[in-house]
Design a protein around this motif. Structure first.
Motif, mmCIF file in Angstrom:
data_model
loop_
_atom_site.group_PDB
_atom_site.id
_atom_site.type_symbol
_atom_site.label_atom_id
_atom_site.label_comp_id
_atom_site.label_asym_id
_atom_site.label_seq_id
_atom_site.Cartn_x
_atom_site.Cartn_y
_atom_site.Cartn_z
ATOM 1 N N ALA A 1 -5.510 -30.725 73.957
ATOM 2 C CA ALA A 1 -4.536 -31.711 74.414
ATOM 3 C C ALA A 1 -3.289 -31.706 73.540
ATOM 4 C CB ALA A 1 -5.175 -33.103 74.422
ATOM 5 N N VAL A 2 -3.488 -31.661 72.238
ATOM 6 C CA VAL A 2 -2.351 -31.652 71.317
ATOM 7 C C VAL A 2 -1.523 -30.385 71.488
ATOM 8 C CG1 VAL A 2 -1.712 -31.558 68.866
ATOM 9 C CG2 VAL A 2 -3.464 -33.164 69.628
ATOM 10 N N THR B 1 3.845 -34.554 78.709
ATOM 11 C CA THR B 1 3.361 -35.866 79.133
ATOM 12 C C THR B 1 1.896 -36.047 78.755
ATOM 13 O OG1 THR B 1 2.593 -35.117 81.304
ATOM 14 C CG2 THR B 1 4.920 -35.822 81.133
ATOM 15 N N PRO B 2 1.440 -37.291 78.673
ATOM 16 C CA PRO B 2 0.026 -37.529 78.380
ATOM 17 C C PRO B 2 -0.913 -36.913 79.420
ATOM 18 C CG PRO B 2 1.286 -39.530 77.986
ATOM 19 C CD PRO B 2 2.221 -38.552 78.646
ATOM 20 N N TYR B 3 -0.545 -36.989 80.699
ATOM 21 C CA TYR B 3 -1.458 -36.473 81.715
ATOM 22 C C TYR B 3 -1.589 -34.959 81.626
ATOM 23 C CZ TYR B 3 -4.191 -36.442 85.973
ATOM 24 O OH TYR B 3 -5.228 -36.293 86.870
ATOM 25 N N ALA B 4 -0.492 -34.270 81.325
ATOM 26 C CA ALA B 4 -0.580 -32.814 81.154
ATOM 27 C C ALA B 4 -1.506 -32.464 79.988
ATOM 28 C CB ALA B 4 0.808 -32.231 80.933
ATOM 29 N N ALA B 5 -1.485 -33.286 78.947
ATOM 30 C CA ALA B 5 -2.392 -33.050 77.816
ATOM 31 C C ALA B 5 -3.845 -33.254 78.233
ATOM 32 C CB ALA B 5 -2.028 -33.977 76.657
ATOM 33 N N LEU B 6 -4.101 -34.288 79.038
ATOM 34 C CA LEU B 6 -5.458 -34.505 79.537
ATOM 35 C C LEU B 6 -5.907 -33.354 80.429
ATOM 36 C CD1 LEU B 6 -5.407 -38.309 80.463
ATOM 37 C CD2 LEU B 6 -6.394 -37.248 78.424
ATOM 38 N N ALA C 1 -5.019 -30.268 80.131
ATOM 39 C CA ALA C 1 -5.365 -29.145 79.249
ATOM 40 C C ALA C 1 -6.761 -29.331 78.663
ATOM 41 C CB ALA C 1 -4.330 -29.032 78.134
ATOM 42 N N ALA C 2 -7.097 -30.563 78.291
ATOM 43 C CA ALA C 2 -8.439 -30.844 77.781
ATOM 44 C C ALA C 2 -9.482 -30.629 78.879
ATOM 45 C CB ALA C 2 -8.510 -32.265 77.241
ATOM 46 N N ALA C 3 -9.144 -31.014 80.108
ATOM 47 C CA ALA C 3 -10.073 -30.814 81.219
ATOM 48 C C ALA C 3 -10.344 -29.331 81.445
ATOM 49 C CB ALA C 3 -9.509 -31.452 82.485
ATOM 50 N N SER C 4 -9.304 -28.516 81.345
ATOM 51 C CA SER C 4 -9.478 -27.073 81.509
ATOM 52 C C SER C 4 -10.408 -26.512 80.433
ATOM 53 C CB SER C 4 -8.117 -26.383 81.448
ATOM 54 O OG SER C 4 -8.255 -24.980 81.549
ATOM 55 N N ALA C 5 -10.239 -26.991 79.186
ATOM 56 C CA ALA C 5 -11.119 -26.542 78.107
ATOM 57 C C ALA C 5 -12.550 -26.988 78.348
ATOM 58 C CB ALA C 5 -10.607 -27.082 76.772
ATOM 59 N N ALA C 6 -12.740 -28.184 78.902
ATOM 60 C CA ALA C 6 -14.089 -28.666 79.206
ATOM 61 C C ALA C 6 -14.755 -27.786 80.265
ATOM 62 C CB ALA C 6 -14.030 -30.117 79.677
ATOM 63 N N ARG C 7 -14.013 -27.437 81.310
ATOM 64 C CA ARG C 7 -14.583 -26.567 82.344
ATOM 65 C C ARG C 7 -15.006 -25.232 81.755
ATOM 66 N NH1 ARG C 7 -9.815 -28.371 84.993
ATOM 67 N NH2 ARG C 7 -10.270 -30.138 86.371
ATOM 68 N N HIS C 8 -14.190 -24.715 80.833
ATOM 69 C CA HIS C 8 -14.536 -23.446 80.180
ATOM 70 C C HIS C 8 -15.843 -23.566 79.405
ATOM 71 C CE1 HIS C 8 -13.807 -19.541 78.372
ATOM 72 N NE2 HIS C 8 -13.969 -20.068 77.171
ATOM 73 N N GLY D 1 -6.228 -41.566 78.708
ATOM 74 C CA GLY D 1 -5.131 -41.786 77.770
ATOM 75 C C GLY D 1 -4.465 -43.105 78.068
ATOM 76 N N GLY D 2 -3.325 -43.322 77.442
ATOM 77 C CA GLY D 2 -2.593 -44.566 77.600
ATOM 78 C C GLY D 2 -2.216 -45.135 76.250
ATOM 79 N N GLU D 3 -1.977 -46.416 76.221
ATOM 80 C CA GLU D 3 -1.644 -47.068 74.951
ATOM 81 C C GLU D 3 -2.201 -48.476 74.960
ATOM 82 O OE1 GLU D 3 2.063 -48.051 71.958
ATOM 83 O OE2 GLU D 3 2.110 -46.341 73.298
ATOM 84 N N THR D 4 -3.335 -48.638 74.285
ATOM 85 C CA THR D 4 -3.917 -49.958 74.159
ATOM 86 C C THR D 4 -3.183 -50.738 73.065
ATOM 87 O OG1 THR D 4 -5.574 -49.190 72.570
ATOM 88 C CG2 THR D 4 -6.171 -49.134 74.908
ATOM 89 N N THR D 5 -3.520 -51.995 72.942
ATOM 90 C CA THR D 5 -2.919 -52.840 71.914
ATOM 91 C C THR D 5 -4.015 -53.551 71.135
ATOM 92 O OG1 THR D 5 -2.707 -54.674 73.479
ATOM 93 C CG2 THR D 5 -0.806 -53.233 73.223
ATOM 94 N N VAL D 6 -3.661 -54.026 69.957
ATOM 95 C CA VAL D 6 -4.565 -54.817 69.133
ATOM 96 C C VAL D 6 -3.831 -56.080 68.711
ATOM 97 C CG1 VAL D 6 -5.901 -54.932 66.994
ATOM 98 C CG2 VAL D 6 -5.796 -52.783 68.282
#
Length: 430
Positions: free
Chosen positions: A17-18, A254-259, A261-268, A314-319
């Motif tokens: 993702a990074v 974008t965050p979704y493009a990073a997700l 990429a992670a999904a593609s690695a998971a399928r692999h 992904g997204g941005e939670t708050t505390v």
């Protein structure tokens, strides 16, 4: 192929993702045409230096300029100067850097081009207030917002209306030059007005919106600022304003493009990915509980999940800070998830910020595994106390489960991966 530990797989998904958000991978395809006059580069954000480095490598022509990034995120460059300043609370270095950026775009002509490099963190790093607002007062409001539980769009609405450069004002300062902004999104929905608080785009929000947010979160604001908001002197530049006619924008990561990429690695790796979206917002503790419900559906073979699988979000939670701990919204989410799940022998998870810094700690996030619950119960204080004290970084440090990457030099916000195995099976691949 040799099976890998689930934690190694989760780390590999995070790295995928990074890497997908790296300026070196994405910037070159988003460049504008060469100008007849000068090319001036300005920028701000956690990824500003790496974006500038990628631009120097890709740009065939003269250029000069200045960008500001977080302390520890600078890179050696030959044509673009890099200044470091404080994030998330602005400091004097950020104020001086903002003035130098404004100096760089003074006296331009219509033949000149300004390339503006913006990424998450730019709101704090571009910190010159409007005339009549003291820098210390603006810093105090920023600090209050960070602890209030306000969403990123709410925080940025207030910031835009108190700034000399946000909400389209930086683009106006570049006139009559053409302005092309390259963006790395760190916000849910990828709205350019919320990335670094939109220095080069029109702002549809108003002073009244900012006042409502100040009231909603009971922020302590000086009378002079309230008067500027009430009488409209703090109003930002709106979409369609003639001062933005020569300003264009290109979204390069974008965050979704990073997700994806992670999904593609998971399928692999032979793992079914489920992309749950990049717009998860709200209180990190509440999001952790909600995500636990989905995980329990998968563990019990309910819902649309095929095991082994990984839930990506992904997204941005708050505390809303009520305790005195070391904080971090990703680790707050992860601890809440763990407490809601209890002992689950099939579940492993990673939550981290893609810039390598969760909250103000130089720690990206943390991992949990089927032993985390028992190991946490063996510690003092009780598990729930760590959560209530906003001290998840300390807990995961004690457990040895922190994820430390150092600065990644990009930023597409929160990354969460929850791996759910078949009973007795481990993932392979990657």
């Amino acid at each position: 192929m040799t099976p890998q530990r689930p934690r190694d797989v989760l780390n590999a998904l995070f790295q995928a993702a990074v890497q997908a958000a790296s300026p070196a991978q994405t910037l070159a395809t988003h460049l504008p045409g060469q100008p007849a006059g000068r090319t001036v580069v300005i920028g701000a954000g956690k990824a500003a230096a790496s974006m500038a480095q990628a631009l120097e490598a890709a740009w065939d022509g003269d250029m000069s300029g200045v960008v500001v990034t977080r302390y520890g995120h600078a890179l050696p460059l030959s044509r673009i100067r890099v200044i470091e300043a404080s994030h998330p609370v602005p400091d004097a270095a950020g104020l001086a850097a903002t003035e130098q950026i404004l100096d760089a775009v003074r006296g331009l002509t219509q033949d000149d081009l300004v390339i503006c490099l913006m990424s998450g963190g730019g709101s704090a790093l571009l910190c010159q207030p409007l005339p009549g607002i003291a820098p210390d007062d603006k810093r105090d409001i920023n600090r209050q917002l960070l602890h209030s539980g306000a969403s990123i769009s709410e925080m940025n609405c207030v910031r835009r209306h108190l700034s000399a450069v946000k909400g389209g004002r930086l683009a106006a300062a570049c006139l009559p030059a053409r302005v092309h902004t390259l963006l790395i999104s760190d916000v849910p929905g990828d709205d350019p007005v919320d990335i670094a608080s939109g220095p080069t785009v029109g702002d549809p929000t108003t002073c009244r919106d900012a006042l409502e947010i100040i009231d909603r979160y009971r922020l302590r604001v000086g009378d002079s600022i309230l008067r500027m908001l009430k009488d409209g002197r703090a109003e930002s530049i709106k979409p369609g304003d003639a001062r933005l006619a020569r300003a264009t924008v290109s979204m390069m990561a974008t965050p979704y493009a990073a997700l994806e990429a992670a999904a593609s690695a998971a399928r692999h790796a032979g793992i079914t990915p489920y992309l749950l979206g990049d717009r998860w917002e709200g209180n990190a503790t509440d999001v952790g509980k909600a995500m636990a419900g989905l995980v329990l559906h998968a563990v019990r073979d309910q819902g649309p999940f095929t095991l082994p699988c990984v839930l990506l979000s992904g997204g941005e939670t708050t505390v809303t800070v009520t305790g005195s701990g070391r904080g971090g919204r990703n680790v707050q989410f992860l601890l809440s998830l763990m407490l809601a799940l209890g002992e689950q022998p099939q579940v492993h998870a990673l939550a981290a910020d893609t810039d390598g810094v969760d909250g103000v700690e130089p720690i990206a996030g943390a991992c949990i595994d089927p032993t985390s619950w028992a190991r946490t119960r063996a510690l003092q204080p009780l598990p729930r106390t760590w959560l209530d004290n906003n001290d998840a970084h300390s807990l995961f440090g004690c457990l040895g489960d922190a994820v430390v990457t150092g600065p990644t030099l990009t930023n597409v916000n929160d990354f969460r991966a929850i791996y759910i195995a078949r009973p007795g099976l481990a993932p392979t691949g990657i």
